[in-house]
Design an enzyme around this catalytic site. Structure first.
Site, PDB file in Angstrom:
ATOM      1  CG  ASN A 177      -8.143  -0.855   5.611  1.00 49.90           C
ATOM      2  OD1 ASN A 177      -7.483  -0.148   6.372  1.00 49.90           O
ATOM      3  ND2 ASN A 177      -8.337  -0.549   4.346  1.00 49.90           N
ATOM      4  CG  ASP A 237      -4.636  -1.857   3.630  1.00 51.62           C
ATOM      5  OD1 ASP A 237      -4.972  -2.507   4.643  1.00 51.62           O
ATOM      6  OD2 ASP A 237      -4.589  -0.613   3.606  1.00 51.62           O
ATOM      7  CG  ASN A 255      -1.815   1.222   1.273  1.00 52.18           C
ATOM      8  OD1 ASN A 255      -1.424   2.328   0.907  1.00 52.18           O
ATOM      9  ND2 ASN A 255      -3.038   1.044   1.750  1.00 52.18           N
TER      10      ASN A 255
END
Length: 263
Positions: free
Chosen positions: A158, A156, A10
């Protein structure tokens, strides 16, 4: 059989990171496939030499709903059979979050999974329902494709899955990225037979993070979260040769993570 190396990063803005000395990382990497998330750019905003670097096939997916938002890119030394830029579920189109490359041996996903958005009230976040819907739409599609050939997914996510995956779990139990419903999805994903390759290789090593807040010198103190993953479906478990976190690479609030598979 040969070794295939994948790296995911990222970059928190491709145009910004590509102007930094840290981007020399790209020319040094030994990866066969490089996946970027949060590129925050459409292809026409990227110089051709970076958009389509020599020796690489490249694909970009950018947001059509908001400029300078989200976005993913993949660079591959190998030519895939086909490439998709969205999940089948149209409810999750438009944000530039997905690239799916089909290779002869496997289906490969680079995904920038949604975050939970800003907090509305304590423990209630605006985009968590959208986030969980997106995760389920991906999982359903992965399970469908898995009937044909194995799955590799990176990006990613999260989400920090377990307490060991972030420096301060008790302080974040009501924060998106470590909410019970987010962690429960990761549990279900693992139960379906998807392998967290970093934990497969390194076990419960502590202090292994891939994101640090820019605030309060968090990276210097290693107050981080592991949000970036490579998962493979169980059919590839015995093909995992290495998995790593490149925490000495700067230029973003995330660092690259990698996977080596013998195929």
């Amino acid at each position: 059989m040969s070794l295939m190396r994948f790296v995911s990063w990222n970059v928190n803005g491709f145009r910004a990171v590509s102007k930094k000395p840290d981007w020399e990382w790209f020319s040094r990497t030994q990866a066969d496939v490089i996946s970027l998330q949060e590129t925050k750019a459409s292809p026409d905003q990227i110089p051709a030499s970076q958009r389509e670097p020599e020796g690489w096939n490249s694909w970009w997916s950018s947001s059509t709903v908001k400029k300078g938002y989200s976005g993913v890119a993949v660079f591959s030394r190998r030519q895939p059979i086909r490439v998709e830029h969205e999940l089948p579920d149209t409810d999750y189109h438009g944000e530039g979050r997905v690239l799916h490359l089909e290779f002869p041996e496997l289906h490969f996903f680079n995904i920038y999974f949604p975050n939970g958005g800003e907090e509305l009230e304590k423990g209630v976040f605006r985009r968590v329902p959208y986030k969980m819907g997106f995760f389920n739409a991906f999982m359903d599609y992965a399970e469908e494709l898995r009937e044909d050939k194995p799955i590799v997914v990176c990006g990613d996510f999260n989400i920090s899955h377990r307490e060991i995956d972030l420096a301060r779990p008790k302080e974040n139990v009501f924060n998106t990225g470590f909410l019970p419903e987010e962690r429960a999805w990761m549990d279900r994903f693992v139960e379906l037979g998807y392998v967290d390759t970093f934990r497969h290789v390194h076990g419960d090593v502590e202090g292994a993070y891939s994101w640090w807040s820019y605030k309060t010198r968090a990276r210097e103190r290693n107050i981080g979260w592991r949000l970036d993953y490579f998962f493979v479906s169980a059919e590839l478990r015995n093909h995992i040769r290495d998995a790593w976190i490149e925490n000495d690479v700067y230029g973003s609030d995330h660092c690259p993570v990698g996977l080596a598979l013998e195929l």
